[in-house]
Structures are given as structure tokens and as C-alpha cells.
Design an enzyme around this catalytic site. Structure first.
Site, PDB file in Angstrom:
ATOM      1  N   ARG A  33     -20.437   7.653   3.802  1.00  0.00           N
ATOM      2  CA  ARG A  33     -20.128   6.313   3.360  1.00  0.00           C
ATOM      3  C   ARG A  33     -19.094   5.343   3.898  1.00  0.00           C
ATOM      4  NH1 ARG A  33     -17.242   4.522  -1.861  1.00  0.00           N
ATOM      5  NH2 ARG A  33     -17.758   2.265  -1.862  1.00  0.00           N
ATOM      6  N   HIS A  58     -15.678  -4.011   0.621  1.00  0.00           N
ATOM      7  CA  HIS A  58     -14.579  -2.890   0.173  1.00  0.00           C
ATOM      8  C   HIS A  58     -13.321  -3.696   0.506  1.00  0.00           C
ATOM      9  CE1 HIS A  58     -13.878   1.504  -0.639  1.00  0.00           C
ATOM     10  NE2 HIS A  58     -12.851   0.876  -0.757  1.00  0.00           N
ATOM     11  N   ASN A  88     -17.353   5.642  -8.594  1.00  0.00           N
ATOM     12  CA  ASN A  88     -16.249   5.958  -8.220  1.00  0.00           C
ATOM     13  C   ASN A  88     -15.085   6.551  -9.398  1.00  0.00           C
ATOM     14  OD1 ASN A  88     -17.113   5.373  -5.956  1.00  0.00           O
ATOM     15  ND2 ASN A  88     -15.261   3.675  -5.423  1.00  0.00           N
ATOM     16  N   TYR A  98     -11.868   9.014 -10.443  1.00  0.00           N
ATOM     17  CA  TYR A  98     -10.683   9.971 -10.189  1.00  0.00           C
ATOM     18  C   TYR A  98      -9.846  10.632 -11.642  1.00  0.00           C
ATOM     19  CZ  TYR A  98     -11.290   7.945  -5.567  1.00  0.00           C
ATOM     20  OH  TYR A  98     -11.423   7.491  -4.452  1.00  0.00           O
ATOM     21  N   GLU A 148     -17.119   8.033  -4.656  1.00  0.00           N
ATOM     22  CA  GLU A 148     -15.804   8.567  -4.346  1.00  0.00           C
ATOM     23  C   GLU A 148     -15.409   9.574  -5.256  1.00  0.00           C
ATOM     24  OE1 GLU A 148     -12.919   5.504  -3.827  1.00  0.00           O
ATOM     25  OE2 GLU A 148     -14.295   4.445  -2.737  1.00  0.00           O
TER      26      GLU A 148
END
Ligand code: GAL
Length: 456
Positions: A74, A118, A293, A295, A365
């Protein structure tokens, strides 16, 4: 830990973070060039001028992925490399760079997953049109996207319109810590609104003109941490739910239901713009997959007294939510001070599945930063290995529980320019020496390679 055979394994990057070559071959400046070139915005005034020099080392980087047995990659296209002024004249050299990258990937059996935006808005659009605050910019984005579909769509089968509209809105136009560095408590909601409209218009265009012949899929990637209620009290459970709605449902509800979450409508009043009937229709069902995404995790509780609100972490505009965010002191922290909480990932995947009726989810991500050092030619990033192992284990459990998780992209292929943190935070599975620009596989990349070899 076995994943389905068709599971997509990849790594992710973004243009500004790795390419460098900021003024080479006709590339125009973006808001991130301007932000970095202004003193005191970024750690030690680092810039992405050279970054990982991926623009010149592209083939070497594809070879790294090939060595690891990755099926997908990606990356993002820099709008201002294609349209230096954001609109008007096309920069053919920019088109050629991405065209060659795509060819190189396909020749190596790696599937390109392309993000159109992005965060690197062409500077001219910001200076002349006020960037994402201006609704006209949505049409300029569609024109740029159309060119990408025309030039690359014969080979690209997965498109992501926007990466993390939450970050663009909140960090770029709310807290001002990312480009374009604006501070406001209402503009983020207008920016988010325009990003959603730009997304929907782009998907409509793709579906009308390209999808049938090109046979690709298109979606959007949102970011979200998990919010665990601090206590079992009703008000804390509601606070956690509200925090998730202000974080993820802000962008996902319009895409799946055509409207904003009621909690936002109730609390924001006139600061939350309204969609027209036409826009609602265009938005509903406008993603072929749920890009996520993820985290970290934080504890959420109701903030009764606004003074009490901790602004720590990815709270967004916390005062709009009356949510207090804290960490469990027993949680391990990464170099970003983000807590490592693998089960939070599973809970979030299950929450998404329940709210949006089990969409195909792609983790676009997931990863962690540590202060990796190269010692005798090796980086022993044991903590990163544990992170991947434990997060992937929770992903596997989620799949067993019915979550339609179809792919996982680790952030990131290389150490790179980590936005306002400059080069001080290393997320890569390959170490980059930013003086010589040499790449060295870390222990985690070797572990991932072995792990992938064990997969069906
Ligand atoms: C995401 C972003 C990436 C990367 C990562 C780690 O929000 O999409 O560009 O920087 O965070 O901070």
C-alpha cells in the site's frame, strides 16, 4: 495462528514520508513541504525533502518486499507530483514514476493498493482556494482521481480515496499540529464534511466510468483507537461509545448509513454541517471494504467537569464529547507513548462488525515505533516482534468470532518521516540510516518473513 488462504499480507507507506525528491522532475510543493520548511513545526525542523529517497530507490524497495514474501503493498500517490498546481497541467514524469512502480510491483507478484490522498494537498490549492475548507476542492480531487484511474486503473485493483480523514480534520485544522497547522473548533467538522463528499463523488465516478471495465474495488481508510470504559458504570460505558462515534463513526456512519452519528448531531449543533439528500445517497454504501488503521487503546470515562478533561492522546476535540481519556499504568508504551493493548484491536474489529453489519475489513495500518538502534549491523527489535505476534493473534481470534477481516498491512516497510516527529520515531521493519540512506532488515522483518512462510 493460521489465517485464511486468500488473506492479503502487505506493508504500507505514504508518498511524503518516503519519497523525498520534493522538487525533482516537476513535482509541485504540497502543504507538508510548506509546513516543514517553516521553523518549529516539526521535531528538529526535519523535512521530507529527501526522506528515504524512495523516488530513486524504488526498485530496491520492491525487492525488499519480494524477499519477505509480501503479497501486497500500500502506497500513496502525491497529488502534486501528478498536478504540480493541484489542477491544470499534468506532470508526465510524475505519472511515469507511479506507472513504473506499479509495473515493478506486478512483475514481482505484489499487488498495488493505492491511496489517493495521504495528507499532502498541493500547496496552490491551499493558498489559492483555502484547501479543504472550500467545497470546490472536492471537484479538483475528483479530477485528480479520474486521471489516476485512467492512467493506472488497468493495473490497480484496490483504491483508497482518503487516508484518515480524522487526522486531516483534527490534527490539520483543529489542533494545528499537522499541516496546514490551523487551529479551530469548528473548521475540522467542515473539513471532514468536504472530505466525505470528495470521497463519495470519487467513488461515484469510479463506479460509473471505470469499475466495470477495470474490475477494481474502492474504499476509504479511517483510523481509530479502541476506547475501553474505565469502569462498569453506565456513564463510562456511554462515554466510551461516544468517543468511538466521534472518532470513527464520524466518517464511517456517513459511508455506511448516509448520516452522521446522532451523538455528534446532538452535541455539535450548527458546527456539524448537513448533507443534502443527494449527498446522503451518494455516500451510503460508498466503500467496497472497511479500511482501518489501528494503533492503540485508551480508557474512557465521562468528564463531568470540563476542566477535568485530559487532552492527552488522540481525543480529538474532547470538550465536544465530555470524555476523559487515560491509560492503565500497567500497559507497556511504545516510543510514541502509545499503549500496547492487543485485545483492544479485537474489540474494535468486533465493534465495527456489529455496527456496520460485518463488512470486509482490511487493516491498512498497524505497527509500533521503538528507539531502534543498529548494533553490529543488526536491529534486535524484540518488542516489535511481540507487538506483531500479539496483535495478529487477536486478529485471528476476531476472525474466529466472525469478523470478516481480509487483510493486514503493517506500518511500515521502512523507517520514515514520521510527520511532526520527524525522523525521531522509527516504525519500520527495515532500518534506514538517514545519512547513507541504506536499508537494513530488522529482526521483526525476518520474523514476519518466517511467519508468512508458515501461512497457507
Ligand atoms: C498513521 C498515518 C501514517 C503513520 C502512522 C504512525 O496515522 O497514516 O502515515 O504516520 O500513523 O504514526
Amino acid at each position: 495462528m493460521k489465517f485464511p488462504k486468500a488473506f492479503i499480507w502487505g506493508t504500507a507507506t505514504s508518498a511524503y514520508q518516503i519519497e523525498g525528491a520534493w522538487n525533482t522532475d516537476g513535482r509541485g510543493p504540497s502543504i507538508w513541504d510548506a509546513f516543514c520548511h517553516e521553523p518549529n513545526n516539526v521535531y528538529n525542523n526535519h523535512t521530507g525533502n529527501i526522506a528515504c529517497d524512495h523516488y530513486n530507490k524504488m526498485k530496491q524497495d520492491v525487492a525488499l518486499m519480494k524477499t519477505m514474501g509480501l503479497k501486497a503493498y500500500r502506497f500513496s500517490i502525491s497529488w502534486s507530483r501528478i498536478f504540480p498546481q493541484g489542477q491544470g497541467e499534468i506532470n508526465e514524469k510524475g505519472v511515469q514514476f507511479y506507472s513504473e512502480l506499479i509495473d515493478e510491483l506486478i512483475q514481482n507478484d505484489i499487488e498495488p493498493w493505492v491511496t489517493l490522498y495521504h495528507w499532502d494537498l498541493p500547496l496552490a490549492i491551499h493558498n489559492e482556494l483555502n484547501g479543504w475548507l472550500n467545497k470546490e476542492v472536492t471537484d479538483l480531487f475528483v479530477k485528480y482521481a479520474k486521471l489516476c484511474f485512467e492512467r493506472f486503473g488497468n493495473r490497480v485493483k484496490h483504491w483508497i480515496t482518503f487516508n484518515e480523514p480524522w487526522v486531516v480534520s483534527i490534527l490539520g485544522y483543529g489542533q494545528g499540529v499537522f499541516a496546514p497547522g490551523k487551529i479551530s473548533n469548528s473548521e475540522p467538522y467542515l473539513v471532514g464534511h468536504h472530505l466525505l463528499i470528495a470521497h463519495a463523488k470519487t467513488v461515484k465516478l469510479y463506479r460509473n466510468l471505470f469499475q466495470k471495465s477495470q474490475q477494481g474495488k474502492i474504499g476509504i481508510t479511517n483510523n481509530c483507537d479502541w476506547r475501553e470504559p474505565l469502569t462498569n458504570k453506565k456513564e463510562d460505558k456511554e462515554a466510551a461509545q461516544r468517543a468511538l462515534e466521534f472518532f470513527l463513526s464520524w466518517f464511517a456512519d456517513p459511508v455506511y448509513f448516509g448520516s452522521y452519528p446522532q451523538s455528534m448531531v446532538d452535541r455539535l449543533g450548527a458546527r456539524l454541517p448537513e448533507f443534502t439528500i443527494e449527498e446522503r445517497k451518494m455516500l451510503r454504501g460508498s466503500s467496497d471494504f472497511f479500511g482501518l488503521n489501528h494503533y492503540t487503546t485508551m480508557l474512557a470515562s465521562e468528564a463531568k467537569d470540563l476542566e477535568q478533561i485530559s487532552v492527552y492522546g488522540n481525543g480529538g476535540l474532547s470538550e465536544d464529547q465530555n470524555v476523559n481519556l487515560t491509560l492503565d499504568p500497567s500497559w507497556e508504551l511504545t516510543a510514541m507513548k502509545w499503549a500496547v493493548v492487543p485485545w483492544g484491536c479485537r474489540k474494535l474489529l468486533e465493534w465495527i462488525s456489529n455496527r456496520y453489519d460485518f463488512p470486509d475489513i482490511i487493516i491498512t495500518e498497524n505497527g509500533c515505533a521503538y528507539d531502534d538502534v543498529l548494533e553490529n549491523g543488526e536491529v534486535h527489535d524484540i518488542k516489535r516482534i511481540a507487538f506483531f505476534k500479539n496483535y495478529l493473534e487477536e486478529c485471528a481470534i476476531a476472525i474466529n468470532n466472525g469478523v470478516q477481516l481480509k487483510g493486514y498491512f503493517c506500518w511500515s516497510l521502512l523507517d520514515n518521516f514520521e510527520w511532526a516527529s520527524g525522523y525521531s520515531k522509527r516504525f519500520g521493519i527495515h532500518y534506514v540510516n538517514f545519512e547513507t540512506l541504506e536499508r537494513t532488515p530488522k529482526a521483526s522483518s525476518k520474523w514476519l518473513k518466517l511467519f508468512l512462510e508458515s501461512q497457507p
